[in-house]
Design a protein around this motif. Structure first.
Motif, PDB file in Angstrom:
ATOM      1  N   TYR A 305       0.834  -1.204   0.000  1.00  0.00           N
ATOM      2  CA  TYR A 305       0.000   0.000   0.000  1.00  0.00           C
ATOM      3  C   TYR A 305       0.870   1.256   0.000  1.00  0.00           C
ATOM      4  CZ  TYR A 305      -4.284  -2.582   0.715  1.00  0.00           C
ATOM      5  OH  TYR A 305      -5.362  -3.397   0.532  1.00  0.00           O
ATOM      6  N   GLY A 333      -8.382  -0.477  -0.922  1.00  0.00           N
ATOM      7  CA  GLY A 333      -8.633  -0.258   0.505  1.00  0.00           C
ATOM      8  C   GLY A 333      -7.476   0.551   1.063  1.00  0.00           C
ATOM      9  N   LEU A 334      -7.338   1.757   0.566  1.00  0.00           N
ATOM     10  CA  LEU A 334      -6.190   2.602   0.923  1.00  0.00           C
ATOM     11  C   LEU A 334      -6.605   3.565   2.034  1.00  0.00           C
ATOM     12  CD1 LEU A 334      -3.247   3.224  -0.023  1.00  0.00           C
ATOM     13  CD2 LEU A 334      -4.212   5.066  -1.360  1.00  0.00           C
ATOM     14  N   THR A 335      -5.905   3.460   3.157  1.00  0.00           N
ATOM     15  CA  THR A 335      -6.293   4.239   4.331  1.00  0.00           C
ATOM     16  C   THR A 335      -5.805   5.683   4.246  1.00  0.00           C
ATOM     17  OG1 THR A 335      -5.991   2.189   5.510  1.00  0.00           O
ATOM     18  CG2 THR A 335      -6.258   4.137   6.847  1.00  0.00           C
ATOM     19  N   ARG A 340       0.399  10.288   4.804  1.00  0.00           N
ATOM     20  CA  ARG A 340       0.171  10.136   3.363  1.00  0.00           C
ATOM     21  C   ARG A 340      -0.392  11.426   2.774  1.00  0.00           C
ATOM     22  NH1 ARG A 340      -2.558   4.109   3.390  1.00  0.00           N
ATOM     23  NH2 ARG A 340      -0.621   2.948   3.569  1.00  0.00           N
ATOM     24  N   VAL A 502      -0.016  -6.456   7.908  1.00  0.00           N
ATOM     25  CA  VAL A 502       0.493  -6.514   6.548  1.00  0.00           C
ATOM     26  C   VAL A 502       1.696  -5.563   6.465  1.00  0.00           C
ATOM     27  CG1 VAL A 502      -0.961  -4.689   5.557  1.00  0.00           C
ATOM     28  CG2 VAL A 502      -0.255  -6.579   4.134  1.00  0.00           C
ATOM     29  N   GLY A 505       1.975  -1.137   5.200  1.00  0.00           N
ATOM     30  CA  GLY A 505       0.636  -0.547   5.160  1.00  0.00           C
ATOM     31  C   GLY A 505       0.440   0.437   6.309  1.00  0.00           C
ATOM     32  N   SER A 506      -0.761   1.002   6.367  1.00  0.00           N
ATOM     33  CA  SER A 506      -1.034   2.005   7.399  1.00  0.00           C
ATOM     34  C   SER A 506      -1.158   1.360   8.777  1.00  0.00           C
ATOM     35  CB  SER A 506      -2.308   2.759   7.058  1.00  0.00           C
ATOM     36  OG  SER A 506      -3.373   1.859   7.035  1.00  0.00           O
ATOM     37  N   THR A 507      -1.524   0.065   8.820  1.00  0.00           N
ATOM     38  CA  THR A 507      -1.629  -0.609  10.126  1.00  0.00           C
ATOM     39  C   THR A 507      -0.244  -0.695  10.755  1.00  0.00           C
ATOM     40  OG1 THR A 507      -3.444  -1.864   9.214  1.00  0.00           O
ATOM     41  CG2 THR A 507      -2.526  -2.682  11.255  1.00  0.00           C
ATOM     42  N   MET A 508       0.728  -1.087   9.928  1.00  0.00           N
ATOM     43  CA  MET A 508       2.118  -1.160  10.411  1.00  0.00           C
ATOM     44  C   MET A 508       2.577   0.239  10.833  1.00  0.00           C
ATOM     45  SD  MET A 508       5.335  -2.519   8.236  1.00  0.00           S
ATOM     46  CE  MET A 508       6.546  -1.251   7.990  1.00  0.00           C
ATOM     47  N   GLU A 557      -7.681  -4.375   9.293  1.00  0.00           N
ATOM     48  CA  GLU A 557      -8.724  -3.354   9.359  1.00  0.00           C
ATOM     49  C   GLU A 557     -10.109  -3.989   9.439  1.00  0.00           C
ATOM     50  OE1 GLU A 557      -6.242   0.257   7.393  1.00  0.00           O
ATOM     51  OE2 GLU A 557      -7.002  -1.332   6.123  1.00  0.00           O
ATOM     52  N   TYR A 583     -11.233   4.852   4.262  1.00  0.00           N
ATOM     53  CA  TYR A 583     -10.577   4.578   2.979  1.00  0.00           C
ATOM     54  C   TYR A 583     -10.963   5.693   2.017  1.00  0.00           C
ATOM     55  CZ  TYR A 583      -9.725  -0.366   4.185  1.00  0.00           C
ATOM     56  OH  TYR A 583      -9.294  -1.528   4.745  1.00  0.00           O
TER      57      TYR A 583
HETATM   58  N1  ASP Z   1      -5.472  -0.418   4.126  1.00  0.00           N
HETATM   59  C1  ASP Z   1      -4.170  -0.391   4.676  1.00  0.00           C
HETATM   60  C2  ASP Z   1      -3.300   0.648   4.043  1.00  0.00           C
HETATM   61  O1  ASP Z   1      -3.805   1.499   3.389  1.00  0.00           O
HETATM   62  C3  ASP Z   1      -3.534  -1.724   4.712  1.00  0.00           C
HETATM   63  C4  ASP Z   1      -3.205  -2.083   6.116  1.00  0.00           C
HETATM   64  O2  ASP Z   1      -2.182  -1.628   6.606  1.00  0.00           O
HETATM   65  O3  ASP Z   1      -3.927  -2.818   6.765  1.00  0.00           O
HETATM   66  O4  ASP Z   1      -2.123   0.654   4.189  1.00  0.00           O
END
Ligand code: ASP
Length: 741
Positions: A305, A333-335, A340, A502, A505-508, A557, A583
């Motif tokens: 992502y 599914g881009l957060t 960003r 993942v 990504g934004s979760t990380m 997510e 998103y």
């Molecule tokens: N939707 C997330 C993102 O935009 C993916 C994730 O990190 O779960 O990075």
């Protein structure tokens, strides 16, 4: 930004721009000389650096050459801005760039609007700015000359006006003429001509022009007094953007993730956009229908992502592609995140969500050998034990103090001469346990104080036993399904279950940037885990969760999680949401498409299309539905929070019984002192001594025995009676000792 200059003179002009405080705004300025040679290698380099803002100072032919070469490298589009600071751009034909959407801004000094009499001149002759300036200069000179008096006019020596003739002598009327020029004000071809004391034009008017689909159009002006004034009509601008979108083919970058973008199965023979299906594919189709554009879907090269590398500060994945202008839109599914948003633009969110934990559903536990202990928490068991000891002991103490607890022993003898107390320490413990176990006991309290305490204890026992029995039934009938973790905090405090998200990504990024202790701890654990706990796709993460060992919890997510648990029946969401976000569709920074796409999203939302799409991909498109789980009442062990009240009630009962025993004790002692006509104080001391003497007997003489003067005699007679009528036990002998002393 990059400054392009075509000549040394141009560089001198750019020097003024270079003096501006770019550093304060974190702007890097690159200066390049250009000419009519091959500029493509230079432009390619600039493009690779992600540069899109250019200030150009050169002749119009060189600028046209630059634009043609830039067009070959796709650098003439909405994302590129050219500020052409030399004038006369209107002299060249820009029609081939008009539809590209490229941002070209320039200035114009010739301003026929301000002096209509020049209209014919400008229409008939294509006049450059230089020519217009010469025209105005000559006009000024002629105006000054015509203003000279005949005397002054006749004096000039014509030979001195020859520019090619170099001699040290100066034009004798030069200062006179230049002085008059400075006072002259008139409307010329280049606007109002006013010369300041240094001989420079002042108070002039520059039109600001912008290239649109209709050609170069005035969007504002600049004057030394007003500065820049933009008069652009925003509605018109918006309409222009929408117009430019019609039938244009946009590049849409995306990533494969269920159910947003998936490959159609079977895939044979499918080409282009037809290969893909999913929520985001439907969404972009709907938006394209609203805005009437075409699009080509491309999968992101590195399958991430997008996250910013802490060392190189470069962005990966979809975000990197948008920064490098490799795509016009990113639909997945881009957060939307703050980091960003600094480098790209997002539309309004089309879905709301938060991070949550995906974990395996617990399996029913084998019944525990000691499951009968489970209805009450350990804490409650300990409190009960302590309460039992305290109440039993207090019963013993109260019984000793309360005179009403001393009674004639049950014997055939009419007057045994002693009174006995049945609540010995052993009997007290036996009495309380008997009532707790609902069995009863022969020993029964007689005094009000002991009765109050016993009553309260019975009530306590009733509640505790009923609660235990009710909860035991629930524990034995309901299968105990224990999830080892209930929230992120539980996860962070254990090491048995690995957890991750993942990669890239934004979760990380959420855990990496978080300043909350729990999440900081989780990030430290995730970062140092070997082998890595990060996965390349959600599919991989879900498979790791399903595996029996090593145990793995996947941070994902909530929308994807909801989709997963509807299909993977052995998985569940653990805890709530750790954050709240949305998103959005992403565009390169300052993209003109952001607002139209945002509006289209709002329109689809209001029309209920987004809701329908979500229902379709989440709920309707399920191959095998998970069996509906009956909501079982979960039996929880009773803690002090549940039963604390009854303990409190017991304490109140204990206090009341203590007060009662004090009254009983005092009352009886006063009575006895009166009866014996002895000292009240002495009586008190005697009674207290007896009560406190732990070694003392469970028997004592009845309180109607006369004391003080006849005290010893009475004591002896009663003891004698005791000895003669009753075979004394060792304890009875103790009484004898007590009284004979
Ligand atoms: N939707 C997330 C993102 O935009 C993916 C994730 O990190 O779960 O990075």
């Amino acid at each position: 930004m990059t400054l392009f200059y075509g000549s040394d003179e141009g560089l001198i002009k750019l020097k003024e721009i270079l003096k501006l405080p770019f550093h304060d705004h974190d702007i890097t300025v690159n200066v390049q000389r250009i000419g009519r040679h091959d500029l493509r290698p230079l432009l390619k380099d600039i493009k690779n650096q992600g540069e899109s803002n250019f200030v150009v100072d050169c002749d119009v032919a060189t600028f046209l050459h630059l634009l043609n070469q830039a067009q070959e490298l796709s650098m003439v589009s909405h994302y590129y801005h050219y500020l052409f600071i030399s004038m006369d751009l209107q002299m060249i034909n820009l029609t081939s760039f008009q539809d590209s959407g490229v941002n070209i801004t320039t200035f114009k000094l010739i301003n026929p609007e301000r002096n209509k009499k020049f209209n014919d001149l400008i229409e008939n002759f294509k006049i450059t700015t230089g020519e217009a300036l010469v025209y105005d200069a000559l006009l000024l000179y002629s105006k000054v000359l015509s203003n000279l008096s005949s005397f002054e006019r006749d004096r000039p020596d014509k030979s001195d006006l020859d520019c090619n003739k170099f001699n040290n002598s100066s034009f004798p009327f030069g200062s006179l003429i230049s002085g008059k020029m400075r006072k002259m004000v008139f409307e010329g071809l280049t606007g109002r001509v006013i010369i300041d004391k240094n001989g420079l034009r002042k108070d002039f008017y520059l039109s600001i022009l912008e290239l649109t689909r209709e050609g170069l159009i005035k969007i504002g002006y600049w004057t030394p007094n007003t500065g820049v004034k933009i008069m652009r009509n925003l509605t018109q601008y918006y309409r222009n953007v929408i117009g430019s979108l019609r039938n244009k083919t946009l590049i849409v970058t995306t990533i494969l993730e269920d159910p947003y973008v998936m490959l159609k199965q079977p895939n044979d023979g499918l080409e282009g956009n037809d290969k893909f299906e999913g929520y985001c594919v439907d969404l972009i189709n709907e938006i394209a229908k609203v805005l009437k554009f075409n699009f080509t879907i491309r999968l992101v090269e590195d399958n991430t992502y997008g996250v910013k590398d802490k060392l190189t500060e470069k962005w990966s994945g979809i975000i990197g592609e948008l920064i490098n202008l490799k795509a016009d839109l990113a639909v997945s599914g881009l957060t939307i995140s703050h980091q960003r948003e600094e480098v790209i633009d997002f539309t309004k969110p089309f879905m709301n969500l938060g991070i949550s934990i995906l974990y395996k559903k617990p399996v029913a536990n084998a019944p525990d050998f000691f499951s009968f202990l489970t209805p009450l928490s350990f804490e409650v068991w300990i409190y009960m034990l302590a309460t039992y000891i305290v109440v039993s002991f207090m019963l013993f103490v109260l019984a000793r103090f309360s005179p009403y607890e001393w009674a004639k022993p049950t014997s055939c003898q009419r007057d045994p001469g002693v009174v006995v107390n049945e609540f010995t320490i052993m009997n007290s413990f036996w009495f309380t346990i008997g009532s707790l176990m609902q069995q009863g006991c022969e020993t029964m309290p007689r005094a009000n104080s002991t009765r109050i305490l016993s009553g309260t204890w019975w009530f306590f026992a009733l509640i505790m036993i009923s609660s235990y029995t009710a909860n035991l039934a629930a524990f034995l009938t309901v299968e105990r399904m224990i999830t080892p973790i209930e929230n992120a905090d539980d996860l962070s405090k254990q090491i048995e279950i690995r957890y991750g998200s993942v990669y890239g990504g934004s979760t990380m990024a959420f855990f990496r940037e978080s300043k909350i202790t729990t999440y900081e701890r989780m990030w430290a654990s995730m970062e140092s885990a070997q082998p890595t706990v990060f996965v390349n796709s959600s599919k991989q993460g879900i498979n790791l969760v399903k595996r029996a060992s090593p145990k793995y919890a996947y941070l994902m997510e909530s929308t994807s999680l909801e989709y997963t648990v509807q299909r993977e029946c052995d998985l569940q969401q653990v805890g709530g949401l750790l954050d709240s976000k949305g998103y959005g569709i992403a565009t390169p920074r300052n993209s003109p498409y952001r607002d139209p796409v945002s509006n289209a999203i709002l329109k689809l939302q209001e029309e209920g299309v987004l809701h329908k799409l979500k229902d379709y991909w989440w709920k309707e498109k399920v191959e095998k539905k998970c069996p509906k789980e009956e909501k079982k009442d979960v039996a929880n062990e009773l803690t002090m929070k549940n039963v604390g009240g009854i303990f409190l009630l017991l304490v109140v009962g204990l206090i009341i019984s203590l007060i009662t025993v004090t009254f009983e004790f005092v009352w009886k002692t006063i009575q006895k002192a009166e009866q014996d006509r002895g000292s009240l104080c002495r009586e008190f001391i005697n009674q207290l001594k007896f009560a406190f003497n732990c070694k003392a007997s469970k028997q004592k003489p009845p309180s109607n025995i006369k004391s003080t003067s006849n005290h010893c005699l009475n004591k002896l007679s009663s003891v004698e009676g005791l000895i003669s009528n009753h075979t004394p036990s060792i304890k009875e002998l103790n009484v004898y000792e007590k009284f004979s002393n």
